[in-house]
Design a protein around this motif. Sequence first.
Motif, PDB file in Angstrom:
ATOM      1  N   ALA A  56       0.828  -1.208   0.000  1.00  0.00           N
ATOM      2  CA  ALA A  56       0.000   0.000   0.000  1.00  0.00           C
ATOM      3  C   ALA A  56       0.863   1.259   0.000  1.00  0.00           C
ATOM      4  CB  ALA A  56      -0.931  -0.012   1.214  1.00  0.00           C
ATOM      5  N   ASN A  57       1.918   1.254   0.831  1.00  0.00           N
ATOM      6  CA  ASN A  57       2.825   2.408   0.856  1.00  0.00           C
ATOM      7  C   ASN A  57       3.494   2.604  -0.499  1.00  0.00           C
ATOM      8  OD1 ASN A  57       2.256   2.942   3.542  1.00  0.00           O
ATOM      9  ND2 ASN A  57       3.944   1.689   4.320  1.00  0.00           N
ATOM     10  N   VAL A  60       1.004   4.182  -2.798  1.00  0.00           N
ATOM     11  CA  VAL A  60       0.850   5.611  -2.515  1.00  0.00           C
ATOM     12  C   VAL A  60       2.037   6.399  -3.077  1.00  0.00           C
ATOM     13  CG1 VAL A  60       0.761   7.333  -0.683  1.00  0.00           C
ATOM     14  CG2 VAL A  60      -0.618   5.255  -0.505  1.00  0.00           C
ATOM     15  N   LYS A  61       3.247   5.880  -2.832  1.00  0.00           N
ATOM     16  CA  LYS A  61       4.438   6.568  -3.361  1.00  0.00           C
ATOM     17  C   LYS A  61       4.425   6.576  -4.884  1.00  0.00           C
ATOM     18  CE  LYS A  61       7.438   5.671   0.617  1.00  0.00           C
ATOM     19  NZ  LYS A  61       8.683   5.021   1.091  1.00  0.00           N
ATOM     20  N   LEU A  63       1.768   6.557  -6.760  1.00  0.00           N
ATOM     21  CA  LEU A  63       0.771   7.546  -7.181  1.00  0.00           C
ATOM     22  C   LEU A  63       1.328   8.965  -7.056  1.00  0.00           C
ATOM     23  CD1 LEU A  63      -2.101   8.120  -8.107  1.00  0.00           C
ATOM     24  CD2 LEU A  63      -2.818   8.100  -5.711  1.00  0.00           C
ATOM     25  N   GLU A  64       2.062   9.210  -5.953  1.00  0.00           N
ATOM     26  CA  GLU A  64       2.664  10.537  -5.791  1.00  0.00           C
ATOM     27  C   GLU A  64       3.675  10.812  -6.899  1.00  0.00           C
ATOM     28  OE1 GLU A  64       4.322  10.416  -1.906  1.00  0.00           O
ATOM     29  OE2 GLU A  64       2.425  10.767  -0.868  1.00  0.00           O
TER      30      GLU A  64
END
Length: 300
Positions: A56-57, A60-61, A63-64
């Motif tokens: 998940a992290n 998120v990274k 996506l960023e």
Amino acid sequence: MLTSMNIAYQAGQALSGFDVTAGEWMTTGVAAIAAVAVIYQSVHTRRSADASKDAANAAVKGLEIANSALQVARDEERHSRTLVTETVRTHMDATLPEVSVAFASDPIWPYIGGGQQWDLLTPDRRLRSPGEHDLRVALLSSVSLSNGSNRLVEFKVEYTPGRTGMMDNAIAVMERSRVERVLVEPGAVRSINFAVVAMLYEWIEAGAPTSNNGQDRCALPMVSYQGSTDWGASVTWSTGIESPFVAEPMREVTGETTVTTYRLALELPAFEPSMEVREYWLSKSSGIPLEPPISAAGTD
């Protein structure tokens, strides 16, 4: 000596104690195996949860990073479009002839009246509003059109003609705005006299009118150059002026009406220097402008 019966009894007691001990050990072994299974399952569950959290992290990274890359691409696109637009504008500016427009700063002393009868408005004259608020007041001045290029240039002038006469400070004012095409030879300067006419209350409330709103009265003049091609830049010059009137400190109350007395200011306001506005067109006839550059700070 122990009898055979005693020996048998003691042996039975020993065997009975041995069976209890083995049962306890069996129970303990089963419990240990279950504990190991629970611990093993917990460890694998923990590892799976950690893996899911790491995934998940990472998502998120990712996506960023993707959003950052998209923003960089958008900024690059804006920058490229801005460079292209500015390049085209620079080229359009370079094709403009060397022309300039200058409004005379000092107006000719105001006149009051209308039609064929205009009288010089002297500093000692007092005007009352309401009462005389619909009297026309005219200021006269001139504008110079300069052509510094080596080709013939055509200006478009929207103005009301106005000039002083030769005798008795008379003036001639045509209180209908006109649009005139003015040709200026290479290296030449043309001067055009104009009048700015507004009713007393208009001068008091808003200064000179900025447009005639389709009415048959004068507004501040406007000069423009558009060139002969459908593609390119156009330039518009305008001016402004404040009201020449100031209110007297004393006011008269008549019934429910308050009457204010006005006089000319000790020094007439000057016409503002030429205000220049440029527009850029991909097609003037079709009304397609060259869009202004997009700010890099803008958002979609």
